[in-house]
Scaffold this motif. Sequence first.
Motif, PDB file in Angstrom:
ATOM      1  N   GLU A 143       0.822  -1.207   0.000  1.00  0.00           N
ATOM      2  CA  GLU A 143       0.000   0.000   0.000  1.00  0.00           C
ATOM      3  C   GLU A 143       0.860   1.263   0.000  1.00  0.00           C
ATOM      4  OE1 GLU A 143      -2.627   0.461   3.293  1.00  0.00           O
ATOM      5  OE2 GLU A 143      -1.039   0.631   4.783  1.00  0.00           O
ATOM      6  N   HIS A 144       0.235   2.362  -0.360  1.00  0.00           N
ATOM      7  CA  HIS A 144       0.891   3.669  -0.397  1.00  0.00           C
ATOM      8  C   HIS A 144       1.324   4.053   1.013  1.00  0.00           C
ATOM      9  CE1 HIS A 144       1.455   7.990  -0.991  1.00  0.00           C
ATOM     10  NE2 HIS A 144       1.439   7.775  -2.304  1.00  0.00           N
ATOM     11  N   PRO A 145       2.493   4.684   1.172  1.00  0.00           N
ATOM     12  CA  PRO A 145       2.971   5.026   2.518  1.00  0.00           C
ATOM     13  C   PRO A 145       2.080   6.010   3.259  1.00  0.00           C
ATOM     14  CG  PRO A 145       4.385   5.995   0.819  1.00  0.00           C
ATOM     15  CD  PRO A 145       3.496   5.009   0.132  1.00  0.00           C
ATOM     16  N   LEU A 146       1.192   6.713   2.552  1.00  0.00           N
ATOM     17  CA  LEU A 146       0.276   7.651   3.214  1.00  0.00           C
ATOM     18  C   LEU A 146      -0.972   6.974   3.780  1.00  0.00           C
ATOM     19  CD1 LEU A 146       0.219  10.888   1.006  1.00  0.00           C
ATOM     20  CD2 LEU A 146       0.944  10.691   3.372  1.00  0.00           C
ATOM     21  N   SER A 149      -6.053  12.012   0.788  1.00  0.00           N
ATOM     22  CA  SER A 149      -6.868  11.216  -0.138  1.00  0.00           C
ATOM     23  C   SER A 149      -6.485  11.498  -1.583  1.00  0.00           C
ATOM     24  CB  SER A 149      -8.355  11.515   0.082  1.00  0.00           C
ATOM     25  OG  SER A 149      -8.765  11.122   1.373  1.00  0.00           O
ATOM     26  N   ASN A 150      -6.057  12.725  -1.859  1.00  0.00           N
ATOM     27  CA  ASN A 150      -5.581  13.067  -3.200  1.00  0.00           C
ATOM     28  C   ASN A 150      -4.169  12.543  -3.449  1.00  0.00           C
ATOM     29  OD1 ASN A 150      -5.542  14.846  -5.778  1.00  0.00           O
ATOM     30  ND2 ASN A 150      -3.750  15.560  -4.628  1.00  0.00           N
ATOM     31  N   ASP A 151      -3.301  12.706  -2.450  1.00  0.00           N
ATOM     32  CA  ASP A 151      -1.889  12.389  -2.657  1.00  0.00           C
ATOM     33  C   ASP A 151      -1.615  10.892  -2.781  1.00  0.00           C
ATOM     34  OD1 ASP A 151      -1.604  15.076  -2.500  1.00  0.00           O
ATOM     35  OD2 ASP A 151      -0.266  15.107  -0.770  1.00  0.00           O
ATOM     36  N   VAL A 152      -2.499  10.043  -2.265  1.00  0.00           N
ATOM     37  CA  VAL A 152      -2.270   8.600  -2.387  1.00  0.00           C
ATOM     38  C   VAL A 152      -2.433   8.121  -3.829  1.00  0.00           C
ATOM     39  CG1 VAL A 152      -2.939   8.077  -0.005  1.00  0.00           C
ATOM     40  CG2 VAL A 152      -4.686   8.081  -1.801  1.00  0.00           C
ATOM     41  N   LYS A 153      -2.889   8.995  -4.715  1.00  0.00           N
ATOM     42  CA  LYS A 153      -3.037   8.631  -6.123  1.00  0.00           C
ATOM     43  C   LYS A 153      -1.697   8.663  -6.859  1.00  0.00           C
ATOM     44  CE  LYS A 153      -7.607  10.850  -6.189  1.00  0.00           C
ATOM     45  NZ  LYS A 153      -8.387  11.976  -6.774  1.00  0.00           N
ATOM     46  N   TYR A 154      -0.681   9.246  -6.204  1.00  0.00           N
ATOM     47  CA  TYR A 154       0.602   9.452  -6.867  1.00  0.00           C
ATOM     48  C   TYR A 154       1.725   8.810  -6.053  1.00  0.00           C
ATOM     49  CZ  TYR A 154      -2.385  12.906  -9.048  1.00  0.00           C
ATOM     50  OH  TYR A 154      -3.425  13.522  -9.681  1.00  0.00           O
ATOM     51  N   GLY A 155       2.775   8.422  -6.754  1.00  0.00           N
ATOM     52  CA  GLY A 155       3.816   7.648  -6.106  1.00  0.00           C
ATOM     53  C   GLY A 155       4.951   8.439  -5.491  1.00  0.00           C
ATOM     54  N   GLU A 156       5.147   9.702  -5.909  1.00  0.00           N
ATOM     55  CA  GLU A 156       6.294  10.457  -5.431  1.00  0.00           C
ATOM     56  C   GLU A 156       6.042  10.957  -4.014  1.00  0.00           C
ATOM     57  OE1 GLU A 156       5.582  11.295  -9.834  1.00  0.00           O
ATOM     58  OE2 GLU A 156       4.428  11.469  -8.004  1.00  0.00           O
ATOM     59  N   CYS A 157       6.332  10.119  -3.051  1.00  0.00           N
ATOM     60  CA  CYS A 157       6.022  10.475  -1.666  1.00  0.00           C
ATOM     61  C   CYS A 157       6.907   9.695  -0.702  1.00  0.00           C
ATOM     62  CB  CYS A 157       4.552  10.193  -1.368  1.00  0.00           C
ATOM     63  SG  CYS A 157       4.047  10.593   0.299  1.00  0.00           S
ATOM     64  N   ASP A 158       7.597  10.426   0.165  1.00  0.00           N
ATOM     65  CA  ASP A 158       8.390   9.810   1.226  1.00  0.00           C
ATOM     66  C   ASP A 158       7.761  10.178   2.559  1.00  0.00           C
ATOM     67  OD1 ASP A 158      10.284   8.873  -0.639  1.00  0.00           O
ATOM     68  OD2 ASP A 158      11.320  10.804  -0.603  1.00  0.00           O
ATOM     69  N   THR A 191      -1.148  19.782  -8.373  1.00  0.00           N
ATOM     70  CA  THR A 191      -1.474  18.485  -7.772  1.00  0.00           C
ATOM     71  C   THR A 191      -0.997  18.427  -6.330  1.00  0.00           C
ATOM     72  OG1 THR A 191      -1.372  17.347  -9.905  1.00  0.00           O
ATOM     73  CG2 THR A 191      -1.160  15.994  -7.929  1.00  0.00           C
ATOM     74  N   PHE A 192       0.303  18.550  -6.107  1.00  0.00           N
ATOM     75  CA  PHE A 192       0.851  18.574  -4.763  1.00  0.00           C
ATOM     76  C   PHE A 192       0.853  20.008  -4.240  1.00  0.00           C
ATOM     77  CE2 PHE A 192       3.602  14.684  -5.953  1.00  0.00           C
ATOM     78  CZ  PHE A 192       2.566  13.828  -5.623  1.00  0.00           C
ATOM     79  N   ARG A 193       0.425  20.181  -3.010  1.00  0.00           N
ATOM     80  CA  ARG A 193       0.361  21.524  -2.431  1.00  0.00           C
ATOM     81  C   ARG A 193       1.631  21.923  -1.690  1.00  0.00           C
ATOM     82  NH1 ARG A 193      -5.680  21.847   0.274  1.00  0.00           N
ATOM     83  NH2 ARG A 193      -6.863  21.174  -1.554  1.00  0.00           N
ATOM     84  N   PHE A 194       2.504  20.969  -1.432  1.00  0.00           N
ATOM     85  CA  PHE A 194       3.701  21.275  -0.658  1.00  0.00           C
ATOM     86  C   PHE A 194       4.841  20.354  -1.063  1.00  0.00           C
ATOM     87  CE2 PHE A 194       1.364  18.008   1.539  1.00  0.00           C
ATOM     88  CZ  PHE A 194       2.341  17.069   1.830  1.00  0.00           C
TER      89      PHE A 194
END
Length: 318
Positions: A83-86, A213-222, A253-256
């Motif tokens: 699953e997504h890390p978020l 909920s929006n950010d889990v749609k994308y993979g670039e996330c640590d 898309t990403f706010r920060f």
Amino acid sequence: MNCLYPVARHTRLAMLLAAPVILACSTLSVQSVIAQQSTGLTEPIYRVAHEEPAGETPATQIASRTVSAPLPAGINLTQRPGEHPLNPSLRFAQQSLIDLDKNIKDYSAILYKQERIGGELLDQEVAFIKVRHQPFGVYMFFLSKQNKGREVVYSDMPDGSIGKLNARDCGFKKRLGVFSLDPNGRLAMGGQKYPITKLGVRELTKELITVASNDVKYGECDVRTAQTAIGPRNNKRPVTLIEVTHPVPRPNTFRFHKAQVYIDNELRVPIRYVAKLWPTEEGGEAPLEEAYTYVNLKINNGFTDIDFSKDNPEYFKP
């Protein structure tokens, strides 16, 4: 500043959720330190109307050294296989909102707020606040030097619709009296990112859920977590820090670039949120976009309608 009130908004955040949290994947450096400059402000006397500071205290340190440590009981951020890390933070936030509605009816706190508007990072605002969730109401008395004495009170209408914001400025402008304003109007929003209807830990939690909920749609996330503490030196609260980083910008898309959410380990609600933008040059410092911190949180005071009414005899005194 030309604003009538500071609003703690949590929409830019993109972090995560309830109690200051943001997410977790790895761990923060033991040497990482987040501290705030001296403010000369103190905890007010909470049941007195204007909540004046009761004397001088040392600087308020917003966060002490972060350390890698097991998560406290009640905060489950376990990532499931694949699953997504978020997702763990999103689940926690959703449950936190349910628990918050069940267990916290109102609270008082000292709010520290700083926002970037029109590309300019404004001075930090500090205010004593009272908040009630149902019906929603806010009272604010400003403590920072540049606008000490400014007051704002707001309450939803009995049917839950948007009510009027009543405010009086400080200094010589007191002679202009109390203004009744549309909280979403131009005057009320002057110098503000978010309307007063978005203030507080509940609204912050809701916004964190929306952004995650929006950010889990994308993979670039640590995502990583750590343990630290927030609050005045003599009254620190243990918190779980969730830090989310988007290394690759996604316009619209990403706010920060990086967001930090600090969750109170006992109350399991967010009490600090920090968002930073992408550096303008490689290796440069990430500029602060917004930061909101709630310290000296006191819950379930039994606030009533008069606490959020312009007719309170303790408000708007000469």
